[in-house]
Design a protein around this motif. Sequence first.
Motif, PDB file in Angstrom:
ATOM      1  N   GLU A   1       0.831  -1.187   0.000  1.00 47.92           N
ATOM      2  CA  GLU A   1       0.000   0.000   0.000  1.00 47.92           C
ATOM      3  C   GLU A   1       0.875   1.250   0.000  1.00 47.92           C
ATOM      4  O   GLU A   1       1.985   1.255   0.532  1.00 47.92           O
ATOM      5  N   GLU A   2       0.343   2.325  -0.584  1.00 47.61           N
ATOM      6  CA  GLU A   2       1.080   3.579  -0.583  1.00 47.61           C
ATOM      7  C   GLU A   2       1.093   4.176   0.819  1.00 47.61           C
ATOM      8  O   GLU A   2       0.150   3.990   1.593  1.00 47.61           O
ATOM      9  N   PRO A   3       2.142   4.925   1.159  1.00 46.79           N
ATOM     10  CA  PRO A   3       2.175   5.613   2.458  1.00 46.79           C
ATOM     11  C   PRO A   3       1.033   6.626   2.534  1.00 46.79           C
ATOM     12  O   PRO A   3       0.533   7.095   1.512  1.00 46.79           O
ATOM     13  N   PRO A   4       0.611   6.988   3.751  1.00 47.42           N
ATOM     14  CA  PRO A   4      -0.428   7.999   3.901  1.00 47.42           C
ATOM     15  C   PRO A   4      -0.007   9.319   3.244  1.00 47.42           C
ATOM     16  O   PRO A   4       1.187   9.634   3.157  1.00 47.42           O
ATOM     17  N   LEU A   5      -1.010  10.067   2.791  1.00 49.66           N
ATOM     18  CA  LEU A   5      -0.763  11.348   2.130  1.00 49.66           C
ATOM     19  C   LEU A   5      -1.040  12.489   3.106  1.00 49.66           C
ATOM     20  O   LEU A   5      -2.132  12.590   3.671  1.00 49.66           O
ATOM     21  N   VAL A   6      -0.035  13.352   3.287  1.00 53.16           N
ATOM     22  CA  VAL A   6      -0.140  14.502   4.181  1.00 53.16           C
ATOM     23  C   VAL A   6      -0.126  15.778   3.345  1.00 53.16           C
ATOM     24  O   VAL A   6       0.760  15.960   2.499  1.00 53.16           O
ATOM     25  N   LEU A   7      -1.099  16.650   3.570  1.00 55.01           N
ATOM     26  CA  LEU A   7      -1.127  17.962   2.935  1.00 55.01           C
ATOM     27  C   LEU A   7      -0.639  18.995   3.936  1.00 55.01           C
ATOM     28  O   LEU A   7      -1.245  19.178   4.999  1.00 55.01           O
ATOM     29  N   VAL A   8       0.468  19.664   3.622  1.00 57.13           N
ATOM     30  CA  VAL A   8       1.023  20.723   4.461  1.00 57.13           C
ATOM     31  C   VAL A   8       0.560  22.061   3.908  1.00 57.13           C
ATOM     32  O   VAL A   8       0.859  22.389   2.756  1.00 57.13           O
ATOM     33  N   VAL A   9      -0.173  22.815   4.714  1.00 55.40           N
ATOM     34  CA  VAL A   9      -0.676  24.122   4.297  1.00 55.40           C
ATOM     35  C   VAL A   9      -0.011  25.190   5.158  1.00 55.40           C
ATOM     36  O   VAL A   9      -0.269  25.280   6.363  1.00 55.40           O
ATOM     37  N   GLU A  10       0.847  25.979   4.559  1.00 52.40           N
ATOM     38  CA  GLU A  10       1.647  26.957   5.301  1.00 52.40           C
ATOM     39  C   GLU A  10       2.062  28.068   4.337  1.00 52.40           C
ATOM     40  O   GLU A  10       2.605  27.789   3.267  1.00 52.40           O
ATOM     41  N   ASP A  11       1.779  29.329   4.708  1.00 50.14           N
ATOM     42  CA  ASP A  11       2.051  30.428   3.785  1.00 50.14           C
ATOM     43  C   ASP A  11       3.519  30.847   3.762  1.00 50.14           C
ATOM     44  O   ASP A  11       3.909  31.644   2.905  1.00 50.14           O
ATOM     45  N   GLU A  12       4.337  30.331   4.659  1.00 48.94           N
ATOM     46  CA  GLU A  12       5.779  30.563   4.596  1.00 48.94           C
ATOM     47  C   GLU A  12       6.413  29.363   3.887  1.00 48.94           C
ATOM     48  O   GLU A  12       6.538  28.291   4.470  1.00 48.94           O
ATOM     49  N   PRO A  13       6.805  29.532   2.627  1.00 46.20           N
ATOM     50  CA  PRO A  13       7.302  28.403   1.836  1.00 46.20           C
ATOM     51  C   PRO A  13       8.459  27.651   2.489  1.00 46.20           C
ATOM     52  O   PRO A  13       8.504  26.417   2.422  1.00 46.20           O
ATOM     53  N   ASP A  14       9.397  28.374   3.097  1.00 41.51           N
ATOM     54  CA  ASP A  14      10.539  27.701   3.732  1.00 41.51           C
ATOM     55  C   ASP A  14      10.080  26.770   4.844  1.00 41.51           C
ATOM     56  O   ASP A  14      10.606  25.666   5.005  1.00 41.51           O
ATOM     57  N   LEU A  15       9.083  27.223   5.606  1.00 46.73           N
ATOM     58  CA  LEU A  15       8.577  26.404   6.703  1.00 46.73           C
ATOM     59  C   LEU A  15       7.783  25.217   6.167  1.00 46.73           C
ATOM     60  O   LEU A  15       7.914  24.091   6.662  1.00 46.73           O
TER      61      LEU A  15
END
Length: 203
Positions: A3-17
Amino acid sequence: MSEEPPLVLVVEDEPDLADLYAAWLGDEYRVRTAYGGQEALDALSEDIDVILLDRRMPGLSGDEVLETVRERGIDCRVAMVTAVEPDFDIVEMGFDDYLVKPVTKEALRETVEELNRRSQYDAGVQEFFSLASKRAVLESEKGRATLEESEEYDELTERLDELKGSLDEAITSMDSHADFENLFREFRTDADVPEDVGDPDDG
């Protein structure tokens, strides 16, 4: 085929972070990044397992993104990862956990692991975890006097008590105490553990 690993969506307006969070998680999870609220909405899909959501962003806020996620019926766990100190308004919000910045690599990875684990359980157990997380963060940020004066905190505690009662049967039917320990390891306090479940060390 694995199975594929879980998918995480990172939402953050500072691109570096955002990219840093993605790097911290990338060895165990599939990671998708969105550098703002509108990008987050464009990136939403049914295969997302966990969302790490900044709360204060220009344009579309994290609160608005969260509302849209729930309105669309996307079945994923959401953690707010934010510098906004929590107030009692969080009681009614549809997230599962709340991390106050700055966060460490260990804390972020543990949160994603725990949220992914919670997805295995039914809605009642997920609500219990969500409310217990909200109570924990409020207790860490608010003084005792402030908590005692809050109707929202009282209602939150009452709802947790109701859920504990309704979950007693499900918990006691688990195959082993190890299941119980795994499920409630974050919230094993006298206030949170259902009374009819014994300490694993007793048996």
